[in-house]
Design an enzyme around this catalytic site. Structure first.
Site, PDB file in Angstrom:
ATOM      1  NE  ARG A 152      -7.295 -22.869  51.982  1.00  0.00           N
ATOM      2  CZ  ARG A 152      -6.818 -21.867  51.241  1.00  0.00           C
ATOM      3  NH1 ARG A 152      -6.432 -22.096  49.998  1.00  0.00           N
ATOM      4  NH2 ARG A 152      -6.717 -20.654  51.740  1.00  0.00           N
ATOM      5  CE  LYS A 215      -2.025 -20.516  51.368  1.00  0.00           C
ATOM      6  NZ  LYS A 215      -2.215 -20.003  50.003  1.00  0.00           N
ATOM      7  CE  LYS A 217      -2.250 -24.283  49.579  1.00  0.00           C
ATOM      8  NZ  LYS A 217      -1.661 -23.650  48.379  1.00  0.00           N
ATOM      9  CB  CYS A 432      -1.593 -18.498  39.196  1.00  0.00           C
ATOM     10  SG  CYS A 432      -1.110 -16.764  38.989  1.00  0.00           S
ATOM     11  CB  CYS A 438      -6.315 -13.243  41.195  1.00  0.00           C
ATOM     12  SG  CYS A 438      -5.402 -13.459  42.748  1.00  0.00           S
ATOM     13  CB  CYS A 477       0.962 -11.972  43.256  1.00  0.00           C
ATOM     14  SG  CYS A 477       0.238 -13.385  44.114  1.00  0.00           S
ATOM     15  CB  CYS A 481      -1.552 -19.967  43.084  1.00  0.00           C
ATOM     16  SG  CYS A 481      -2.369 -19.068  44.419  1.00  0.00           S
TER      17      CYS A 481
END
Length: 566
Positions: A152, A215, A217, A432, A438, A477, A481
């Site tokens: 990312r 992903k 990071k 977020c 979302c 959730c 994030c």
């Protein structure tokens, strides 16, 4: 010669379905071009929605309208989120103006600064996707690898008091980002409609045809400011500065914030400092570690596919040996480091080069309506550069002494000077996007923050704690994030109006919070916080942070382990 990806492709029948989608995609092409031209639906085919993520795009729909449209036998109100790749969050004035213009033409919710130091557009319709991507190209930006099973956007912290060091680290972050992005020609073919010969072999010399399991990071940070939450990164580089010079980086591995509440084998994890690398080795080391995750990450269970689980499954000694073999040498010993803060320093700061920067507070990173117009007015005269922060704020950088007073007056005239003096608590609070767009959100976050924050502040005020900064984070959730599991107080969504309450993270971002109460509503959350703040007022040591107090007084057992189960 044996293909270095043969061991992966040879086992593809044993892998999860996403791996087959990637393998059959012709290096991320799929049928995306065909789907963009289909006027019958506002959506894309399911497999293409997975591939679009590698192109920086998520298919979403307005969940506020979903039930009503279903009753009327209409398809969901499909729209797309487009996330831009901006290594280190650095933009020119012209690029910011261009992004503002693109948001007005194609996005329905303005711009949003994210916790990964970039911009997201929400509410772009399928028919405008290609126009949006081409407009981004004209201002020198793209969206490749902003999402998907790849590296990312690389984040980079800032420290205005050592500006020369900051600029050097920013450049290394940019070089690392460029090194780690996918090299497929699918991106210009689809979005710019360029025609080039397809490379049938080694179209992805680093990733291969399956890309990464999940992903990945990477982040750079400059002590004493841990603004990127370096211990939450898959790979983190901590700048080591000695005698005013950048010596190298302490290397951290294995951080990750996401979890699934219903699985015992799913958890957030802090990265571990494992050694030191030279300045010119950072980008290569990031690629080597990404290659290890590519080859050994779990491709059967996507929920266990992040790098943190690979480390826990195979062990740190194994990883260090594998890293040494691939690099051809061991890591040097890590240097001692100390962090003193986690959030941004809002307002004006002067660097060692005599240039000023101003950090402007943006609630939840959302730039829309009146604020967007105010900033547009500012950028008519402002001639400096722009930096987005991982705490969702906006920085005006490279301001000379002779420009300072004029810019301060301009901020005041536009009503933006109030955003350089927000409350300490606002500065230390993140949320977020969550609902309505979302698809993973189970509860509100960004739209709930303006309601919850005043109530949180009122409890603090009841005990004379107005000036006490507490890291507070709200997510819709458990995916993390807004990096909730490092916060002193965090709410992660479980259902409408219900959250899990986490407490006891470190104010500087080097300790995990612990689950304190499950499925609680606002009344219960505020009651718990009221009791704990009352105890803090009575029992805290001088200068003791709220999270540290909770750990010391055994209200929460110290979370010394890097692995914390819910």
């Amino acid at each position: 010669m044996k293909n270095k990806f043969e061991h992966l492709v040879g086992n593809i029948d044993q892998f999860n379905s996403n791996e087959l989608v990637k393998y059959d995609s012709n290096y991320l092409r799929g049928s995306i071009s065909h789907g963009l031209g289909d006027p019958v639906t506002g959506s894309m085919q399911f497999n293409d929605t997975l591939l679009l993520k590698f192109h920086g795009i998520y298919q979403q729909d307005d969940r506020d309208l979903r039930a009503d449209r279903q009753k009327r036998f209409l398809e969901p109100n499909y729209q797309f989120m487009v996330r831009i790749r901006i290594p280190g969050g650095l933009l020119s004035k012209q690029q910011w103006i261009g992004l503002d213009d693109i948001s007005r033409k194609y996005a329905e919710r303005g711009l949003r600064i994210t916790t990964r130091q970039t911009i997201q557009f929400h509410g772009i319709r399928k028919g405008n996707l290609r126009k949006c991507m081409q407009a981004l190209r004209k201002i020198g930006l793209d969206t490749i690898a902003a999402c998907g099973d790849d590296s990312r956007g690389v984040v980079c912290g800032g420290n205005p008091t050592i500006s020369s060091i900051s600029r050097k680290v920013q450049e290394i972050a940019k070089q690392t980002s460029q090194r780690l992005i996918p090299k497929t020609e699918a991106y210009p073919e689809i979005w710019y409609e360029e025609t080039k010969p397809v490379q049938a072999v080694d179209a992805e010399p680093v990733y291969g045809p399956l890309y990464l399991p999940r992903k990945f990071k990477v982040g750079f940070v400059i002590p004493p400011v841990n603004d990127i939450d370096v211990y939450g990164q898959d790979v983190g580089f901590i700048a080591i500065v000695r005698d005013g010079k950048l010596t190298g980086f302490n290397l951290c591995v294995g951080g990750g914030m996401g979890q699934i509440d219903s699985r015992e084998d799913s958890y957030p994890r802090l990265a571990e400092e494992i050694g030191f690398v030279q300045v010119d080795e950072a980008a290569e080391v990031a690629e080597v570690i990404m290659g290890i995750q590519r080859d050994f990450g779990d491709r059967q269970d996507r929920h266990r596919a992040r790098f943190k689980y690979t480390l826990d499954r195979l062990g740190l000694p194994w990883f260090l040996d594998e890293l040494q073999q691939r690099r051809g040498k061991p890591l040097s010993a890590a240097y001692p480091v100390k962090f003193t803060q986690n959030g941004d320093e809002i307002g004006w700061r002067c660097g060692d080069d005599g240039l000023w920067q101003c950090t402007v507070y943006i609630e939840s990173g959302r730039v829309n309506a009146a604020l967007r117009d105010q900033l547009a007015g500012l950028f008519q005269l402002y001639d400096g550069r722009v930096r987005l922060t991982t705490n969702q704020n906006l920085q005006l950088t490279d301001v000379h002494d002779y420009e300072l007073r004029q810019l301060q007056i301009r901020l005041s005239d536009l009503g933006l000077d109030t955003l350089t003096k927000p409350s300490e608590q606002a500065v230390n609070t993140l949320s977020c996007v969550a609902l309505p767009t979302c698809g993973l959100a189970m509860a509100e976050a960004e739209r709930y923050l303006p309601e919850f924050l005043p109530r949180f502040n009122q409890i603090k005020s009841n005990y004379g704690l107005d000036s006490l900064p507490i890291t507070l984070r709200i997510t819709g959730c458990p995916n993390g994030c807004a990096r909730p599991y490092i916060a002193e107080v965090a709410l992660t969504g479980r259902a409408h109006g219900l959250y899990n309450l986490y407490l006891g993270g470190s104010h500087v971002g080097n300790r995990l919070a612990k689950l304190y109460a499950k499925n609680v509503n606002e009344v219960k959350i505020l009651s718990i916080l009221n009791e704990l703040m009352q105890r803090y007022k009575l029992l805290a040591n001088p200068e003791e942070r709220f999270g540290d107090f909770l750990v010391r007084t055994t209200l929460i057992d110290e979370t010394v382990s890097s692995v914390q189960h819910a």
